[in-house]
Design an enzyme around this catalytic site. Structure first.
Site, PDB file in Angstrom:
ATOM      1  NE  ARG A  38       2.172  17.381   6.044  1.00  0.00           N
ATOM      2  CZ  ARG A  38       3.224  18.154   6.316  1.00  0.00           C
ATOM      3  NH1 ARG A  38       3.068  19.468   6.455  1.00  0.00           N
ATOM      4  NH2 ARG A  38       4.424  17.630   6.472  1.00  0.00           N
ATOM      5  CE  LYS A 122       9.527  -1.586   5.969  1.00  0.00           C
ATOM      6  NZ  LYS A 122       8.786  -2.845   6.181  1.00  0.00           N
ATOM      7  CE  LYS A 208       9.107  -4.176   2.267  1.00  0.00           C
ATOM      8  NZ  LYS A 208       7.650  -4.118   2.567  1.00  0.00           N
ATOM      9  CG  ASP A 261       9.899  -6.063   5.176  1.00  0.00           C
ATOM     10  OD1 ASP A 261       8.692  -6.351   5.217  1.00  0.00           O
ATOM     11  OD2 ASP A 261      10.315  -4.891   5.251  1.00  0.00           O
ATOM     12  NE  ARG A 272      -0.245  -0.360   1.642  1.00  0.00           N
ATOM     13  CZ  ARG A 272       0.099   0.785   2.218  1.00  0.00           C
ATOM     14  NH1 ARG A 272      -0.708   1.836   2.115  1.00  0.00           N
ATOM     15  NH2 ARG A 272       1.227   0.906   2.877  1.00  0.00           N
TER      16      ARG A 272
END
Length: 351
Positions: A38, A122, A208, A261, A272
């Site tokens: 973008r 997610k 998760k 995951d 993170r």
């Protein structure tokens, strides 16, 4: 795969964050691929340097990868052969509604409404508590021929961009989507597994992140690996309960997008979500952590997950505890004590 597809696809990856860039790099090693950013300055810099210095500094991108800030140009790349094309949405949950709304206006005009489309985000949308497939349905559901699905699994973008091995799951009710993603990405370093359980894959990918924040808090408090293992296991039970209430297949949570995951995000050094939890456990305030530039999807979607679970009368004690620590001022150690004080009960492999 359910049917043979040509060896070459035209791929457009929309969103030049770390994950969109990594998937575009993987696809471009075998297929003509355009990555849409973008930000015009970012696109120009990536095209010139073959590197995403903002999100994946130090990782060289394939010279074959095209980068553009012009969405019309990225979609025109597919219009040359729409029968053999794939759209990958690489934006986060917060970017899904605006991008899908824009695509609803553009795709039919270019004859691209039936091109297989997958999203990779997610989480739950903060304002609506919707899962990504619900956002796609709201924006694109009226488009004739829509074939869509989700691509997810245990993966850090940097490793994928570097060409290191990874296994992912594509979930869709459309064999065209499953086949297109497999053709585009399955190769020497990327293994693609197919599923039809979109809801299960999305619930695993969303919750998760919240459980990983909890595991980070646990590690920040130096509570030990036994405690982390307990959080991972009981967190998996929360994912399965939530999924069951929404009609997910329970076996999905034992696979890549569930257990796989969760383990990666709850233990990986590149996570993170875990890092935010570590900082919280060490005594830092969430506002200070976010002000330093650290972001995590688990923080963004925790309240939405909790609120939707409450509306469905689903018990998510770890998610509730994370929300209380992040947003209600509860101390991490008090939250741990409250979890340990819960009434004893049998362990069951089913929700």
């Amino acid at each position: 795969m359910s049917q043979a597809r040509p060896a070459t696809l035209r791929v457009a990856v929309l969103g030049a964050g770390s994950w969109g860039t990594a998937l575009a790099a993987a696809a471009s090693r075998r297929h003509p691929t355009v990555l849409w950013a973008r930000d015009g300055a970012q696109a120009q810099a990536m095209a010139a340097r073959h590197e995403n210095t903002r999100y994946l500094p130090g990782v060289a991108l394939p010279h074959a990868l095209q980068v553009s800030a012009d969405l019309a140009q990225a979609l025109a790349h597919l219009a040359h052969d729409p029968a053999h094309a794939l759209i990958i949405l690489g934006v986060p949950v917060a970017g899904m509604t605006p991008l899908c709304t824009e695509l609803a206006a553009r795709l039919p005009a270019l004859g691209l409404q039936a091109v297989p489309l997958v999203w990779t985000c997610k989480g739950f949308e903060e304002q609506t508590a919707r899962l990504p497939h619900e956002t796609v349905q709201a924006a694109l559901g009226a488009m004739p021929g829509l074939a869509a699905g989700v691509l997810s699994g245990p993966s850090f973008a940097r490793e994928v961009a570097q060409g290191l091995p990874v296994a992912l799951t594509v979930a869709s009710g459309s064999s065209a989507v499953r086949d297109a993603v497999t053709t585009a990405l399955h190769g020497a370093a990327v293994r693609i597994y197919a599923s039809t359980d979109v809801v299960g894959v999305e619930v695993g990918g969303a919750l998760k992140n919240v459980i990983a924040v909890a595991c980070g808090i646990c590690d920040g408090l130096a509570l030990g690996t036994n405690a982390r293992a307990a959080l991972i296991t009981r967190g998996l039970a929360e994912m399965a309960r939530f999924g069951a209430a929404l009609g997910a297949q329970q076996e999905t949570f034992a696979g890549l997008t569930g257990l796989g995951d969760l383990v990666l995000t709850a233990t990986g050094e590149l996570s993170r979500n875990r890092r935010v939890g570590l900082e919280i456990g060490a005594g830092r305030k969430l506002a200070d952590i976010l002000a330093s530039g650290m972001t995590a999807e688990g923080v963004r979607c925790a309240r939405a997950a909790r609120d939707r679970a409450r509306a469905l009368n689903i018990e998510l004690p770890i998610t509730e505890a994370v929300c209380a620590v992040l947003f209600e001022g509860l101390s991490p150690m008090t939250a741990v004590s409250a979890l340990l004080a819960r009434e004893a009960r049998p362990e069951s492999p089913t929700p």
